[in-house]
Write an enzyme that holds these catalytic residues in place. Structure first.
Site, mmCIF file in Angstrom:
data_model
loop_
_atom_site.group_PDB
_atom_site.id
_atom_site.type_symbol
_atom_site.label_atom_id
_atom_site.label_comp_id
_atom_site.label_asym_id
_atom_site.label_seq_id
_atom_site.Cartn_x
_atom_site.Cartn_y
_atom_site.Cartn_z
ATOM 1 N N MET A 1 1.342 -1.094 -0.148
ATOM 2 C CA MET A 1 -0.242 -0.031 -0.514
ATOM 3 C C MET A 1 1.255 1.386 0.200
ATOM 4 O O MET A 1 -0.057 2.345 0.223
ATOM 5 C CB MET A 1 -1.025 -0.095 1.773
ATOM 6 C CG MET A 1 -1.760 -1.203 1.049
ATOM 7 S SD MET A 1 -3.501 -1.233 1.264
ATOM 8 C CE MET A 1 -2.630 -0.460 3.944
ATOM 9 N N HIS B 1 9.286 -3.304 3.369
ATOM 10 C CA HIS B 1 8.640 -4.114 1.878
ATOM 11 C C HIS B 1 10.076 -3.937 1.028
ATOM 12 O O HIS B 1 10.163 -5.305 -0.095
ATOM 13 C CB HIS B 1 8.179 -2.170 1.169
ATOM 14 C CG HIS B 1 7.093 -1.958 2.231
ATOM 15 N ND1 HIS B 1 6.911 -0.965 2.599
ATOM 16 C CD2 HIS B 1 5.420 -2.846 2.503
ATOM 17 C CE1 HIS B 1 5.524 -0.900 3.505
ATOM 18 N NE2 HIS B 1 5.103 -1.847 2.782
ATOM 19 N N GLY C 1 4.800 -9.927 4.862
ATOM 20 C CA GLY C 1 5.378 -10.400 5.582
ATOM 21 C C GLY C 1 4.575 -10.868 6.793
ATOM 22 O O GLY C 1 3.148 -10.740 6.782
ATOM 23 N N LYS D 1 4.673 -9.365 9.895
ATOM 24 C CA LYS D 1 4.496 -8.688 10.551
ATOM 25 C C LYS D 1 2.923 -8.422 10.807
ATOM 26 O O LYS D 1 1.706 -8.282 11.332
ATOM 27 C CB LYS D 1 4.885 -7.366 9.871
ATOM 28 C CG LYS D 1 3.980 -5.912 9.836
ATOM 29 C CD LYS D 1 4.765 -5.675 11.385
ATOM 30 C CE LYS D 1 3.902 -4.662 11.298
ATOM 31 N NZ LYS D 1 1.610 -4.440 11.031
ATOM 32 N N ASP D 2 2.051 -8.813 9.671
ATOM 33 C CA ASP D 2 0.916 -9.668 9.267
ATOM 34 C C ASP D 2 0.242 -10.978 8.720
ATOM 35 O O ASP D 2 -0.101 -10.996 8.131
ATOM 36 C CB ASP D 2 0.054 -8.652 7.437
ATOM 37 C CG ASP D 2 0.717 -6.671 7.635
ATOM 38 O OD1 ASP D 2 0.340 -6.181 9.047
ATOM 39 O OD2 ASP D 2 1.365 -6.596 7.670
ATOM 40 N N VAL E 1 10.364 -7.342 10.140
ATOM 41 C CA VAL E 1 11.305 -6.054 9.502
ATOM 42 C C VAL E 1 11.233 -5.320 11.293
ATOM 43 O O VAL E 1 10.482 -4.558 10.769
ATOM 44 C CB VAL E 1 12.011 -5.059 9.158
ATOM 45 C CG1 VAL E 1 13.092 -4.575 8.888
ATOM 46 C CG2 VAL E 1 12.170 -6.656 7.442
HETATM 47 P P1 AMP Z 1 1.620 -2.631 3.533
HETATM 48 O O1 AMP Z 1 2.072 -1.817 2.620
HETATM 49 O O2 AMP Z 1 0.845 -2.600 4.735
HETATM 50 O O3 AMP Z 1 0.799 -3.011 3.589
HETATM 51 O O4 AMP Z 1 2.360 -3.982 3.848
HETATM 52 C C1 AMP Z 1 3.280 -4.741 2.580
HETATM 53 C C2 AMP Z 1 3.554 -5.858 2.440
HETATM 54 O O5 AMP Z 1 4.655 -5.641 3.795
HETATM 55 C C3 AMP Z 1 2.585 -6.544 3.510
HETATM 56 O O6 AMP Z 1 2.774 -8.437 3.179
HETATM 57 C C4 AMP Z 1 3.154 -6.516 5.024
HETATM 58 O O7 AMP Z 1 2.892 -7.933 6.100
HETATM 59 C C5 AMP Z 1 4.656 -5.969 4.831
HETATM 60 N N1 AMP Z 1 5.471 -5.289 5.916
HETATM 61 C C6 AMP Z 1 4.152 -4.851 6.112
HETATM 62 N N2 AMP Z 1 5.589 -3.965 7.193
HETATM 63 C C7 AMP Z 1 6.677 -5.327 7.426
HETATM 64 C C8 AMP Z 1 7.533 -5.757 8.195
HETATM 65 N N3 AMP Z 1 8.064 -4.887 9.375
HETATM 66 N N4 AMP Z 1 8.619 -6.396 7.758
HETATM 67 C C9 AMP Z 1 8.213 -7.365 7.329
HETATM 68 N N5 AMP Z 1 6.878 -7.161 6.009
HETATM 69 C C10 AMP Z 1 6.249 -6.069 6.161
#
Ligand code: AMP
Length: 281
Positions: free
Chosen positions: A28, A35, A145, A147-148, A174
């Site tokens: 996003m 990321h 990730g 994280k989710d 991370v």
């Molecule tokens: P988002 O942009 O927040 O929707 O995240 C996009 C992708 O990045 C998703 O698969 C998240 O789980 C992953 N992600 C977000 N934060 C982290 C992090 N701190 N470590 C690893 N992956 C992450």
């Protein structure tokens, strides 16, 4: 420099000319080192890397959370270029959801508790957009990730059930040096909230430590996390969980792999984090 595309047709056409396998990293935006780690993994394991940047309105149950979500496409494109990403797809909402769009992908039991209970409709929005991305990109591999953690489980269930050919690859969380999981939402934390935020990681680590010392009682592990969070006045707890790592059902006794997870509000910002017991973190 990455190729930056906006329409479904441009994306399909560009992919037709690029070597396989393809690795997909859905995001996003407001890209950070979490990321970037996904992009690096995708790049290492694939001939072509595709990043998508789309703040998906369907996965926000709260309109103000959607409008407030941070956006900086120029910085994101620079990050993708640095990481050697081949294609960045940055569609408008109407490109992803044309006016006659009328399908929802809804995953069952694993999407129900935790984030699913706290954010009704959230995982329908996630599963629907990821199904579209998987269909459009046709990647061999997609990187998500831990994280989710529940999100990875929901997407893996969907991909298996719908026989989607893209393999879902979970990647480690991370963190900042003080343990705070990187998140686009961290930008909203005031300096005082930022100081308080590592309490999530401290709570998870305390419970993991107790588990390593032999604590098997789910209530005791949940109470331990609640206790650590309670010591931080800025933190308002939404849930703490000690659940089966496969089903996400809350555990009375921890006998096998488990997921410790929590959701906490610091002011207006909602943070989540998790840690696995009995498996690689
Ligand atoms: P988002 O942009 O927040 O929707 O995240 C996009 C992708 O990045 C998703 O698969 C998240 O789980 C992953 N992600 C977000 N934060 C982290 C992090 N701190 N470590 C690893 N992956 C992450």
């Amino acid at each position: 420099m990455s190729r930056v595309l906006g329409t479904r047709a441009e994306l399909r056409e560009a992919l037709g000319a690029l070597p396989r396998p393809v690795g997909l990293v859905p995001t996003m935006g407001w890209l950070h080192a979490g990321h970037r780690a996904l992009m690096q993994r995708a790049r290492a394991e694939n001939a072509t890397t595709v990043v998508t940047i789309f703040v998906n309105p369907r996965q926000f149950e709260d309109a103000s959370d959607y409008t407030r979500y941070p956006r900086d496409t120029a910085a994101d494109l620079a990050a993708c270029g640095d990481e050697g990403v081949d294609i960045v797809w940055v569609p408008d909402v109407a490109e992803v959801y044309p006016p006659d769009f009328d399908t929802t992908v809804s995953v069952g039991a694993v999407a129900a508790p935790l984030e699913g209970a706290a954010r009704p409709g959230h995982f329908d929005g996630v599963a629907t957009v990821v199904a579209i991305l998987f269909a459009l990109v046709g990647a061999e591999h997609a990187y998500f990730g831990q994280k989710d953690a529940q999100q990875v489980m929901v997407i893996s269930r969907m991909a298996a059930d719908l026989a989607l050919p893209t393999r879902v690859i979970p990647c480690p969380t991370v963190r900042e040096p003080d343990g705070l999981a990187l998140s686009s939402r961290n930008v909203h934390l005031s300096p005082e909230e930022r100081r308080a935020a590592p309490v999530l990681w401290r709570a998870l680590r305390a419970a993991r430590h107790a588990s390593e010392q032999g604590e098997r009682d789910g209530d005791a592990l949940r109470a331990l996390m609640t206790g650590v969070l309670a010591a931080e006045p800025a933190a308002a707890v939404e849930y703490v969980s000690c659940a089966d790592a496969q089903t996400l059902q809350e555990l009375g006794r921890v006998e096998g792999p488990a997921l410790l997870s929590l959701a906490v509000r610091l002011g207006k910002t909602r943070l989540i984090d998790n840690i696995r017991l009995g498996q690689e973190a």
